[in-house]
Write a protein that holds these residues in place. Structure first.
Motif, short mmCIF file in Angstrom:
data_model
loop_
_atom_site.label_atom_id
_atom_site.label_comp_id
_atom_site.label_asym_id
_atom_site.label_seq_id
_atom_site.Cartn_x
_atom_site.Cartn_y
_atom_site.Cartn_z
N ARG A 1 4.03 -22.20 5.31
CA ARG A 1 4.10 -21.17 4.28
C ARG A 1 2.72 -20.64 3.88
NH1 ARG A 1 4.11 -20.89 -1.35
NH2 ARG A 1 5.46 -19.25 -2.21
N ASP A 2 1.72 -21.50 3.86
CA ASP A 2 0.38 -21.08 3.43
C ASP A 2 -0.20 -20.01 4.35
OD1 ASP A 2 0.54 -22.84 1.35
OD2 ASP A 2 -0.64 -24.42 2.32
N TYR A 3 0.09 -20.10 5.65
CA TYR A 3 -0.42 -19.09 6.59
C TYR A 3 0.18 -17.72 6.29
CZ TYR A 3 -2.31 -22.91 9.41
OH TYR A 3 -3.01 -24.00 9.85
N ASN A 4 1.42 -17.69 5.85
CA ASN A 4 2.06 -16.41 5.54
C ASN A 4 1.45 -15.73 4.32
OD1 ASN A 4 4.10 -16.38 7.63
ND2 ASN A 4 5.13 -18.03 6.53
N LEU A 5 0.71 -16.48 3.52
CA LEU A 5 0.06 -15.92 2.35
C LEU A 5 -1.37 -15.48 2.64
CD1 LEU A 5 1.29 -18.50 -0.33
CD2 LEU A 5 2.28 -16.27 0.24
N ASP A 6 -1.86 -15.82 3.84
CA ASP A 6 -3.22 -15.49 4.22
C ASP A 6 -3.26 -14.09 4.84
OD1 ASP A 6 -5.46 -15.46 6.47
OD2 ASP A 6 -6.08 -16.89 4.92
N GLU A 7 -4.07 -13.18 4.29
CA GLU A 7 -4.08 -11.79 4.74
C GLU A 7 -4.54 -11.66 6.19
OE1 GLU A 7 -2.91 -9.12 3.33
OE2 GLU A 7 -2.20 -10.33 1.66
N GLU A 8 -5.55 -12.41 6.57
CA GLU A 8 -6.05 -12.32 7.94
C GLU A 8 -5.01 -12.82 8.95
OE1 GLU A 8 -9.98 -13.68 10.55
OE2 GLU A 8 -9.86 -14.09 8.39
N ALA A 9 -4.33 -13.90 8.58
CA ALA A 9 -3.29 -14.43 9.45
C ALA A 9 -2.12 -13.45 9.56
CB ALA A 9 -2.79 -15.78 8.93
N LYS A 10 -1.79 -12.79 8.46
CA LYS A 10 -0.70 -11.80 8.47
C LYS A 10 -1.07 -10.60 9.33
CE LYS A 10 1.16 -10.75 4.51
NZ LYS A 10 1.26 -10.44 3.06
N GLU A 11 -2.32 -10.17 9.28
CA GLU A 11 -2.76 -9.04 10.11
C GLU A 11 -2.64 -9.38 11.59
OE1 GLU A 11 -6.64 -7.87 9.00
OE2 GLU A 11 -6.06 -7.15 6.99
#
Length: 296
Positions: free
Chosen positions: A91-101
């Motif tokens: 879940r934490d990765y989904n909150l990271d803007e760079e990871a989402k991009e």
């Protein structure tokens, strides 16, 4: 050329799967006769281009199946919409803007590849098989000349499937026909055996049976990354001479085999809305024939 022991063993497996599938074939043939006549060649071999509507006196079931498969395609995998998106398990990765991009860029690449491939036409065919025969079989592989991905929905009459311990299809034996010229081009003249080499000179367009097998490779060496040690084996066999034409592999199972409804005690194949509607479909066609006969 002498028979290949491995080919003989695999063809024995195919015979067992053929026996297991036999109970479904008559059912599929009747579905084909009334609901999808263009594929009504399961237990009967039909000539390409012949008329296949001789059992149909009411086309309601045919049109209903076409509308349902088109609706599934339009709602689930509409090529004009973004019908999927990617997310991380954490879940934490989904909150990271760079990871989402990063995921957004991957989604864009995947969408582009789907659109430039033949996915739209083949997945529609998959939906149609799913709601008529209850089981769809789609083969996914690299397109020729590294031109993306290629999808191919196979006729249910060609495919024999087996499940793993979790009820997931992990093995497909596909028995199909190809002309000897195409066989020689794909596998090489040296690989097709002496009998086929003679036929190649006399009649290169004669069609012969070929078996393609995709299944888990249990005896692989996981430390090696070559084609013969990939997790899934891909083996082509010429069953008349019982020889292996070629062997390679896949990193993932190369087939998608959805079932519409699945009986807990039935292995491999599924049931469909067309099977549920088959008694009514047969009755309506019989009534229509009676009405036409009476009118005449």
């Amino acid at each position: 050329m002498a028979s290949d022991d491995r080919a003989v063993m695999l063809l024995k497996r195919l015979d067992k799967l053929r026996v297991r599938r036999r109970g479904w074939e008559k059912h599929w043939q009747e579905i084909g006769d009334y609901v999808v006549p263009r594929k009504a060649d399961v237990t009967r071999q039909r000539t390409a281009g012949d008329k296949r509507m001789e059992s149909v006196y009411d086309g309601t079931a045919i049109h209903a199946a076409e509308m349902l498969s088109a609706s599934l395609h339009g709602m689930l995998t509409n090529p004009s919409t973004h019908w999927f998106e990617l997310a991380y398990m954490e879940r934490d990765y989904n909150l990271d803007e760079e990871a989402k991009e990063y995921l957004e860029s991957v989604t864009e690449i995947m969408t582009r590849e789907f659109q430039r491939s033949n996915f739209a036409e083949q997945v529609h065919e998959l939906y149609h098989d799913l709601i008529t025969f209850g089981t769809g079989v789609m083969f996914i592989t690299d397109a020729p000349d590294d031109n993306g991905v290629r999808f191919a929905t196979r006729h249910i009459s060609e495919c024999f499937v087996a499940e793993d311990e979790f009820g997931r299809v992990d093995t497909v034996f596909r028995e199909f026909r190809m002309d000897i010229r195409a066989m020689a081009r794909q596998f090489g003249e040296d690989a097709i055996g002496a009998e086929m080499q003679k036929k190649l000179e006399k009649d290169p367009y004669e069609e012969v049976k070929v078996v393609h097998i995709v299944m888990p490779r249990d005896d692989r060496d996981a430390r090696k990354i070559d084609a013969l040690n990939k997790p899934y084996a891909s083996i082509y066999i010429e069953p008349k001479q019982k020889i292996v034409l070629s062997e390679s592999g896949f990193n993932e199972f190369a087939y998608v085999c959805p079932r519409f409804l699945k009986g807990s005690q039935e292995q491999g194949y599924g049931r469909s809305p067309a099977m549920t509607a088959l008694p009514d479909t047969a009755m309506v066609n019989a009534m229509s024939l009676t009405t036409i006969t009476a009118a005449q």
